[in-house]
Design a protein around this motif. Structure first.
Motif, mmCIF file in Angstrom:
data_model
loop_
_atom_site.group_PDB
_atom_site.id
_atom_site.type_symbol
_atom_site.label_atom_id
_atom_site.label_comp_id
_atom_site.label_asym_id
_atom_site.label_seq_id
_atom_site.Cartn_x
_atom_site.Cartn_y
_atom_site.Cartn_z
ATOM 1 N N ALA A 102 0.822 -1.107 0.178
ATOM 2 C CA ALA A 102 -0.050 0.188 -0.096
ATOM 3 C C ALA A 102 0.785 1.267 0.002
ATOM 4 N N THR A 103 1.995 1.127 0.750
ATOM 5 C CA THR A 103 2.952 2.086 0.796
ATOM 6 C C THR A 103 3.628 2.679 -0.493
ATOM 7 N N ALA A 104 4.058 1.558 -1.030
ATOM 8 C CA ALA A 104 4.328 1.643 -2.639
ATOM 9 C C ALA A 104 3.399 2.163 -3.546
ATOM 10 N N ALA A 105 2.222 1.683 -3.345
ATOM 11 C CA ALA A 105 1.366 2.238 -4.479
ATOM 12 C C ALA A 105 0.792 3.645 -4.030
ATOM 13 N N THR A 106 0.771 4.047 -2.932
ATOM 14 C CA THR A 106 0.427 5.453 -2.420
ATOM 15 C C THR A 106 1.574 6.229 -3.202
ATOM 16 N N THR A 107 2.819 6.043 -2.815
ATOM 17 C CA THR A 107 4.039 6.715 -3.353
ATOM 18 C C THR A 107 3.743 6.944 -4.790
ATOM 19 N N ALA A 108 3.761 5.862 -5.434
ATOM 20 C CA ALA A 108 3.737 5.842 -7.080
ATOM 21 C C ALA A 108 2.469 6.764 -7.434
ATOM 22 N N ALA A 109 1.338 6.505 -6.595
ATOM 23 C CA ALA A 109 0.102 7.461 -7.102
ATOM 24 C C ALA A 109 0.407 8.807 -6.781
ATOM 25 N N TYR A 110 0.680 9.090 -5.837
ATOM 26 C CA TYR A 110 1.050 10.619 -5.290
ATOM 27 C C TYR A 110 1.964 11.444 -6.248
ATOM 28 N N THR A 111 2.979 10.608 -6.604
ATOM 29 C CA THR A 111 4.067 11.107 -7.519
ATOM 30 C C THR A 111 3.461 11.576 -8.894
ATOM 31 N N ALA A 112 2.558 10.684 -9.324
ATOM 32 C CA ALA A 112 1.881 10.952 -10.626
ATOM 33 C C ALA A 112 0.980 11.935 -10.532
ATOM 34 N N LEU A 114 1.298 14.782 -8.761
ATOM 35 C CA LEU A 114 2.224 16.032 -8.778
ATOM 36 C C LEU A 114 2.799 16.138 -10.089
ATOM 37 N N THR A 115 3.397 15.109 -10.546
ATOM 38 C CA THR A 115 4.311 15.276 -11.778
ATOM 39 C C THR A 115 3.700 14.772 -12.939
ATOM 40 N N GLY A 116 2.707 13.891 -12.835
ATOM 41 C CA GLY A 116 2.131 13.339 -14.369
ATOM 42 C C GLY A 116 2.874 12.107 -14.810
ATOM 43 N N GLU A 117 3.629 11.602 -13.962
ATOM 44 C CA GLU A 117 4.505 10.442 -14.220
ATOM 45 C C GLU A 117 4.401 9.439 -13.151
ATOM 46 N N PHE A 118 4.337 8.222 -13.399
ATOM 47 C CA PHE A 118 4.325 7.153 -12.531
ATOM 48 C C PHE A 118 5.853 6.420 -12.542
ATOM 49 N N PRO A 119 6.421 6.751 -11.217
ATOM 50 C CA PRO A 119 7.774 5.720 -11.205
ATOM 51 C C PRO A 119 7.355 4.270 -11.166
ATOM 52 N N ASP A 120 7.916 3.454 -12.137
ATOM 53 C CA ASP A 120 7.913 2.108 -12.015
ATOM 54 C C ASP A 120 9.179 1.400 -12.758
ATOM 55 N N PRO A 121 9.617 0.880 -11.706
ATOM 56 C CA PRO A 121 9.156 0.287 -10.418
ATOM 57 C C PRO A 121 9.411 1.661 -9.242
ATOM 58 N N VAL A 122 8.698 1.552 -8.454
ATOM 59 C CA VAL A 122 8.738 2.410 -7.316
ATOM 60 C C VAL A 122 9.342 1.892 -6.112
ATOM 61 N N GLU A 123 10.375 2.760 -5.886
ATOM 62 C CA GLU A 123 11.158 2.423 -4.357
ATOM 63 C C GLU A 123 10.639 3.119 -3.107
ATOM 64 N N ILE A 124 10.712 2.353 -2.025
ATOM 65 C CA ILE A 124 10.037 2.828 -0.671
ATOM 66 C C ILE A 124 11.343 2.494 0.168
ATOM 67 N N VAL A 125 11.143 3.227 1.345
ATOM 68 C CA VAL A 125 12.101 2.987 2.628
ATOM 69 C C VAL A 125 11.301 2.202 3.606
ATOM 70 N N LEU A 126 11.766 1.255 3.973
ATOM 71 C CA LEU A 126 11.327 0.412 5.172
ATOM 72 C C LEU A 126 12.203 0.559 6.620
ATOM 73 N N PRO A 127 11.566 0.049 7.549
ATOM 74 C CA PRO A 127 12.388 0.042 8.889
ATOM 75 C C PRO A 127 13.809 -0.680 8.494
ATOM 76 N N LYS A 128 14.811 -0.389 9.286
ATOM 77 C CA LYS A 128 15.956 -1.036 8.855
ATOM 78 C C LYS A 128 16.521 -0.809 7.813
ATOM 79 N N ASP A 129 16.199 0.407 7.112
ATOM 80 C CA ASP A 129 16.697 1.053 5.864
ATOM 81 C C ASP A 129 16.761 -0.121 4.702
ATOM 82 N N ARG A 130 15.572 -1.035 4.701
ATOM 83 C CA ARG A 130 15.282 -1.626 3.552
ATOM 84 C C ARG A 130 14.945 -0.805 2.572
ATOM 85 N N ARG A 131 15.133 -1.373 1.203
ATOM 86 C CA ARG A 131 14.676 -0.150 0.119
ATOM 87 C C ARG A 131 14.167 -1.174 -0.982
#
Length: 369
Positions: free
Chosen positions: A14-24, A26-43
């Motif tokens: 859900a976080t990744a999908a939200t990040t991609a949707a909000y980016t689009a 604001l910018t009109g472009e979907f990041p694909d793939p979309v990277e997110i940051v999780l606890p313990k700095d997993r990306r």
């Protein structure tokens, strides 16, 4: 379990999908793939399964990959639709199709809220804030999370019993699904205790399976939200009740699983604990069994086999197992005001052993001076 592949929680998806949707948005472009940051700095990066951009909204969807964990939501499509919110409102959440709504107190969300747990909410909020800072947004948005087929999937979970209606919960504390950690099951046990406490139930039953639940309902007439689907996780129930007590706990289970609890095991899964025939033979010996019966019990193939041998000799092995299982439970609950009783059943659901409850010892109350 080494070599098994880790997966991602519904909260991470859900976080990744939200990040991609909000980016689009604001910018009109979907990041694909979309990277997110999780606890313990997993990306981790997530490929988009769907994307769509309209006037005042953007939608992105991700297929959940639970890795090698037998997760009921593996392969589910998690969808985020993001719209502008009221200025100054921050991030608001809505439940779309397939995501449940909280209807009972006791959960970490208020009644009426979408079943999007606090950690996924925080993860989504943090990513919305980061996207806003990067792409010139305000961060004031409404995030609607949906799960395709989620209402049907939720029937295979604890959600209906916990009062989460209409779909799944969006879960996860680390974003990572550890194969066979059963963290979702253990979390559901804890939430079940929370809901029972909030409902004011003085008595709950921890059951190893559906037959055990039927027996508990027949014996005690308990409502659904007083039944804890313990499965193999006796330790999870007992340790949580030690910190969050309910006056009375009945443990109901098959003779094999409760024989393991009687022997001190708190994880009753066959891969992590075994019935010990020598232990059952020692129980029989303490009750005055003949040397021949003790030998037969120690050579039994299963706990049920040992039980049948003892029944033929009028030895109450089921009661002995129940009493020792009760002692094991009380050892975990030490200091907590929980009365424990144990009911042992066979495969047909017949009661073959019982240990009635007594209030555990408590320090005497000192009179006020």
């Amino acid at each position: 379990m080494s070599g098994l592949r880790y997966g991602w929680t519904t909260g991470a998806c859900a976080t990744a999908a939200t990040t991609a949707a909000y980016t689009a948005l604001l910018t009109g472009e979907f990041p694909d793939p979309v990277e997110i940051v999780l606890p313990k700095d997993r990306r981790p990066s997530f490929a988009l399964a769907r994307e769509s951009l309209g006037d005042g909204w953007a939608m992105a969807a991700i297929v959940k990959d639970a890795g090698d964990d037998p997760d009921v939501t593996h392969g589910a499509l998690v969808v985020a639709t993001v719209r502008p919110g009221v200025p100054g409102s921050g991030v608001a959440f809505q439940a779309g199709p397939g995501v449940g709504t909280v209807t009972k107190p006791g959960l970490p969300l208020a009644v009426g809220e979408p079943a999007i747990n606090p950690v996924p909410r925080r993860m989504m909020t943090d990513h919305v804030t980061a996207v806003a800072a990067r792409d010139g947004g305000t961060g004031d948005v409404v995030v609607e999370i949906s799960v395709e087929g989620g209402e049907e999937l939720a029937r295979k979970t604890w959600n209906p019993r916990l009062g989460i209606l209409g779909g799944l919960s969006i879960l996860g504390t680390t974003g990572v699904v550890v194969p066979y950690s059963c963290s979702a099951w253990i979390d559901s046990i804890r939430r079940g205790v929370d809901v029972a406490r909030a409902a004011g139930h003085p008595h709950v039953a921890a059951c190893t399976g559906s037959t055990s639940e039927q027996v508990a309902t027949t014996l005690y007439g308990l409502p659904d939200d007083a039944l804890l689907d313990m499965g193999d996780f006796a330790g999870a129930v007992l340790k949580y009740l030690r910190r969050h007590p309910i006056p009375r706990l009945t443990i109901v289970g098959g003779v094999g699983k409760l024989a393991k609890l009687a022997d001190g095991h708190l994880d009753l899964h066959s891969a992590r604990s075994q019935v010990n025939p020598a232990f059952l033979g020692a129980l029989a010996a303490e009750a005055g069994a003949s040397p021949d019966l003790i030998s037969q019990i120690e050579s039994a193939n299963t706990a049920l086999h040992a039980l049948r041998l003892s029944q033929s000799a009028d030895l109450p092995l089921g009661d002995l197992i129940a009493a020792r299982a009760r002692s094991s439970a009380l050892n975990v609950l030490t200091g907590s005001p929980v009365c424990v009783d144990v009911v042992v059943i066979d495969r047909a659901g017949a009661v073959v052993g019982r240990a009635p409850g007594e209030l555990p010892w408590r320090p005497p109350v000192r009179p006020e001076p």
